[in-house]
Design a protein around this motif. Structure first.
Motif, mmCIF file in Angstrom:
data_model
loop_
_atom_site.group_PDB
_atom_site.id
_atom_site.type_symbol
_atom_site.label_atom_id
_atom_site.label_comp_id
_atom_site.label_asym_id
_atom_site.label_seq_id
_atom_site.Cartn_x
_atom_site.Cartn_y
_atom_site.Cartn_z
ATOM 1 N N GLU A 96 5.778 117.662 33.263
ATOM 2 C CA GLU A 96 5.290 117.667 31.956
ATOM 3 C C GLU A 96 6.012 117.272 30.767
ATOM 4 O O GLU A 96 5.779 116.613 30.121
ATOM 5 C CB GLU A 96 4.881 119.280 31.703
ATOM 6 C CG GLU A 96 4.097 119.395 30.472
ATOM 7 C CD GLU A 96 2.975 118.870 30.400
ATOM 8 O OE1 GLU A 96 2.418 118.537 29.261
ATOM 9 O OE2 GLU A 96 2.338 118.581 31.360
ATOM 10 N N LYS A 100 5.270 113.916 28.604
ATOM 11 C CA LYS A 100 5.050 113.778 26.860
ATOM 12 C C LYS A 100 6.059 112.793 26.472
ATOM 13 O O LYS A 100 5.941 112.282 25.462
ATOM 14 C CB LYS A 100 5.557 115.097 26.559
ATOM 15 C CG LYS A 100 4.555 116.419 26.574
ATOM 16 C CD LYS A 100 5.081 117.554 26.021
ATOM 17 C CE LYS A 100 4.024 118.609 26.544
ATOM 18 N NZ LYS A 100 4.714 120.080 26.177
ATOM 19 N N GLU A 101 7.399 112.459 26.951
ATOM 20 C CA GLU A 101 8.300 111.759 26.577
ATOM 21 C C GLU A 101 8.326 110.229 26.951
ATOM 22 O O GLU A 101 9.086 109.435 26.403
ATOM 23 C CB GLU A 101 9.639 112.238 26.885
ATOM 24 C CG GLU A 101 9.888 113.722 26.428
ATOM 25 C CD GLU A 101 11.429 114.089 26.764
ATOM 26 O OE1 GLU A 101 12.070 113.734 27.466
ATOM 27 O OE2 GLU A 101 11.709 115.360 26.062
#
Length: 105
Positions: free
Chosen positions: A81, A85-86
């Protein structure tokens, strides 16, 4: 990866998916097979070994995985996760020499 660190040292994070049984083994393999290679001599001379090691420790994350498995073989859902996101860019340098392999989505 060496060129990214050399010309863009302000990059936040580099995740390296390395085929290994666990994250510790991935880090060891990265250090042994990548960081100790001649490829890093230019940046090592430019930055000094200590500064390069600090940069790598802060920005490079070697994680265990395999592109041929679902979720890239990353078992830790929290890490997956976080990466989702990154990550802005993915560079695939993995190779399979079996020319009958299929792409996995």
């Amino acid at each position: 990866m060496e060129k990214i660190l050399r010309v863009q040292p302000n990059v936040k994070k580099l995740y390296l998916l390395i085929k290994a049984p666990d994250n510790n083994s991935a880090k060891e393999r990265f250090t042994r097979e990548v960081m100790m290679s001649e490829l890093f001599n230019v940046i090592r001379e430019k930055m000094g070994s200590g500064n390069l090691n600090s940069l790598v420790k802060e920005e490079v994350f070697a994680i265990s995985g395999d592109i041929s498995y679902e979720n890239l073989g990353i078992r830790n859902s929290k890490l997956r996760e976080e990466m989702h996101k990154e990550i802005d860019i993915i560079i695939n340098s993995a190779a399979v020499t079996n020319f009958y392999e299929r792409y996995i989505y």
